[in-house]
Enzyme design. Structure first.
Site, PDB file in Angstrom:
ATOM      1  N   ASN A 194       0.959  -1.253   0.060  1.00 34.41           N
ATOM      2  CA  ASN A 194       0.008   0.228   0.025  1.00 34.41           C
ATOM      3  C   ASN A 194       0.884   1.200   0.040  1.00 34.41           C
ATOM      4  O   ASN A 194       0.395   2.414   0.236  1.00 34.41           O
ATOM      5  CB  ASN A 194      -0.970   0.049   0.996  1.00 34.41           C
ATOM      6  N   GLY A 217       1.451  -6.696 -10.632  1.00 34.72           N
ATOM      7  CA  GLY A 217       0.212  -7.668 -10.711  1.00 34.72           C
ATOM      8  C   GLY A 217      -1.144  -6.742 -10.454  1.00 34.72           C
ATOM      9  O   GLY A 217      -1.241  -5.702 -10.332  1.00 34.72           O
ATOM     10  N   ASP A 218      -2.142  -7.670 -10.326  1.00 35.72           N
ATOM     11  CA  ASP A 218      -3.413  -7.207 -10.139  1.00 35.72           C
ATOM     12  C   ASP A 218      -3.406  -6.433  -8.532  1.00 35.72           C
ATOM     13  O   ASP A 218      -4.198  -5.234  -8.449  1.00 35.72           O
ATOM     14  CB  ASP A 218      -4.457  -8.078  -9.728  1.00 35.72           C
ATOM     15  N   GLU A 223      -3.862  -1.166  -5.768  1.00 29.59           N
ATOM     16  CA  GLU A 223      -3.218  -0.041  -4.930  1.00 29.59           C
ATOM     17  C   GLU A 223      -3.465   1.166  -5.780  1.00 29.59           C
ATOM     18  O   GLU A 223      -3.824   2.372  -5.111  1.00 29.59           O
ATOM     19  CB  GLU A 223      -1.801  -0.258  -4.745  1.00 29.59           C
ATOM     20  N   ARG A 331      -0.282 -22.252  -5.010  1.00 33.38           N
ATOM     21  CA  ARG A 331      -1.185 -22.177  -3.690  1.00 33.38           C
ATOM     22  C   ARG A 331      -2.734 -22.184  -4.108  1.00 33.38           C
ATOM     23  O   ARG A 331      -3.581 -22.679  -3.399  1.00 33.38           O
ATOM     24  CB  ARG A 331      -0.759 -21.166  -2.700  1.00 33.38           C
TER      25      ARG A 331
END
Length: 566
Positions: A194, A217-218, A223, A331
């Protein structure tokens, strides 16, 4: 070739010692190889003489839009320095120097397969110095007249996202292109999560820049929009915590250089996760408006969303995967299998405001593409009804609001197709980027086998909504309230308790209030977990603009002999 009345310049120039007819208009730069005449043999029968052999590119017309020209490079300085290097070949060097001083190179966009762009170049040699100067100045004047092109950019680089290659990707692939195009940049390498959001909210001097670029990335893109949208509302005296406020659009465009583990936003707006392609879209000043959903809880702002809001299955997958970040992108696969086996369902109430009077439905075969007429039509329609929309949307007595109660395996709101390399169709293939709506997908309680059928259809050609337990609605606003969470303290997520869930579902499935099964899930908001489950979501039409143009329709690729491509 265009009509002479529309041409700015028309000359015979040379490309690699071959004559070309080159023309420049306000929209196109075109060069066409001159076709040689057939050879005539007077002592042979006419029908036995083969025609003059043509080279593969003979007579082929090359055209590039002026808006997709990156820059013009003069060859004088480089070759003049070569002339002074070696005196032993002085005469040859002088002849080369004479030609090269009258040559210029045009760098332009070249389309490749799978929506990729590359920087290609072609060098033209002029017979006269005056003509050379005229060509260079004319092309540069046309480029300078394109006001949509950015000249000053604020760049944020996430050095930790994905495979930690963000800084390397920018310095090796993107920065050289910006330099060639004459785009100045102010680069900030973020230090913690952030960082970019907080910097945009408070410290960034936005008036100095034409756009903001994120390398990551996304999560990095999230942010940027949170900082930029919040800053725009505060500067415009709009309260972001009020869900009924109409948010002000930002004047700055946002660019995405993909360098993360997931680049869903980039893939959905450009069609590929290639940093060079994204950089070229930024350079030429492309503009793609995009809807943004604001998420509130009890008149308190939570987050903005541009792609997916997922409760149930996708919320559980994200919550479980957060404890496995050390595994990397794998993951998500492991957590997805685990949550599929647990097969939790959740009870709650969904209220939504259907999108009326618009073009398009979630079951359409046509998809959102570059220059989408659905986005243009609906965007204009909603902008005209903006004042009435604010007044009418909360009046539930008019009967527009609809309510659905039940047991759900998943509740998803897709503001775009959410397509990615693993799921080319996405969660909602017909969702649009800028039509002022989101597709609300409700997957009711069903067997594991049926739910697996639904998931597998995301990767096949079958309609993923053509199932009895799945329904989809195109909405402008919706609210969700879980059944077993009555107070604010109950709505706060306890990730530790969620971590104690077992791999397989409990036997006591029909009584979730007893505690055998979780009473509530969590919301997955663009890859971030929301702190409440009872939420109010509103779509803000075309709130932000990206340096993109949407996914272009596939074109027929020909084996053209192009000059060297970078």
């Amino acid at each position: 070739m265009e009509r002479p009345g529309r041409l700015l310049l028309l000359s015979e120039l040379r490309v690699r010692n071959t004559a070309y007819d080159v023309s420049l208009s306000r929209s196109l730069l075109t060069w066409k190889r001159r076709i040689s005449s057939p050879v005539y043999h007077p002592f042979r029968p006419r029908f036995c003489v083969p025609s003059f052999p043509r080279r593969p590119d003979s007579g082929v017309c090359h055209s590039v839009s002026v808006s997709e020209i990156i820059s013009v490079r003069e060859e004088e300085e480089e070759n003049s320095s070569r002339q002074r290097d070696d005196g032993s070949w002085k005469k040859i060097k002088e002849r080369e120097g004479k030609d090269c001083r009258q040559a210029f190179t045009v760098l332009y966009v070249e389309r490749c397969r799978q929506h990729r762009w590359r920087c290609a170049e072609v060098t033209f040699t002029c017979p006269e110095e005056a003509l050379y100067q005229r060509w260079v100045s004319s092309i540069r004047e046309q480029l300078a007249s394109i006001t949509s092109r950015p000249k000053h950019l604020l760049v944020y680089i996430n050095p930790y996202g994905g495979k930690r290659q963000g800084k390397h990707i920018y310095e090796q692939k993107v920065a050289p292109l910006f330099a060639q195009a004459g785009v100045s940049t102010h680069v900030i390498v973020t230090e913690y999560a952030n960082y970019a959001r907080d910097h945009l909210r408070t410290e960034a001097e936005l008036k100095k820049f034409d756009g903001v670029v994120c390398v990551g990335g996304d999560g990095m893109f999230s942010e940027i929009i949170h900082g930029l949208i919040w800053r725009t509302q505060i500067d415009g005296s709009v309260d972001p915590n009020c869900p009924d406020q109409t948010l002000l659009p930002s004047s700055l465009h946002i660019g995405i250089i993909p360098a993360g583990s997931t680049d869903c936003i980039c893939f959905a707006t450009v069609g590929t996760n290639d940093p060079v392609t994204s950089a070229l879209h930024i350079i030429v000043g492309d503009s793609q408006p995009m809807d943004v959903c604001s998420v509130h809880h009890n008149n308190t702002f939570l987050r903005y969303s541009v792609s997916l809001l997922g409760y149930g299955f996708y919320g559980d997958v994200l919550t479980d995967s957060e404890r496995k970040r050390w595994m990397g992108p794998a993951r998500y696969d492991l957590s997805g299998v685990k949550m599929f086996l647990t097969h939790h369902y959740y009870e709650g109430t969904v209220s939504y405001l259907p999108a009326r009077g618009i073009v398009g439905t979630p079951r359409d075969a046509a998809k959102c593409r570059s220059g989408c007429v659905v986005c243009q039509h609906n965007g204009q329609l909603l902008s005209k009804r903006a004042e009435n929309y604010t007044m009418d949307e909360d009046s539930e007595s008019d009967g527009e609001w609809r309510t659905i109660r039940g047991k759900f395996l998943a509740i998803n709101a897709a503001s775009m197709s959410c397509a990615c390399p693993r799921s080319p169709k996405g969660l909602s293939p017909a969702a649009h980027l800028a039509d002022g709506t989101t597709d609300l997908i409700l997957v009711r309680k069903c067997s594991r086998f049926d739910f697996l059928r639904h998931l597998l259809r995301h990767t096949s050609k079958d309609d993923q909504f053509d199932l009895t337990f799945v329904e989809v609605h195109r909405v402008r606003r919706f609210r969700f309230t879980p059944r077993y969470c009555q107070s604010d303290s109950d709505l706060e997520l306890d990730l530790r308790e969620n971590g104690k869930r077992q791999i397989f579902s409990q036997i006591c499935r029909d009584h979730p209030a007893c505690g055998c099964a979780p009473a509530y899930s969590s919301w997955n908001c663009d890859g971030e977990i929301l702190t409440h489950t009872a939420i109010d979501v509103r779509v803000h039409c075309q709130l932000i603009k990206l340096f993109a143009r949407g996914i272009e329709e596939p074109t027929v690729f020909e084996d053209l002999t192009n000059p060297c491509a970078i």
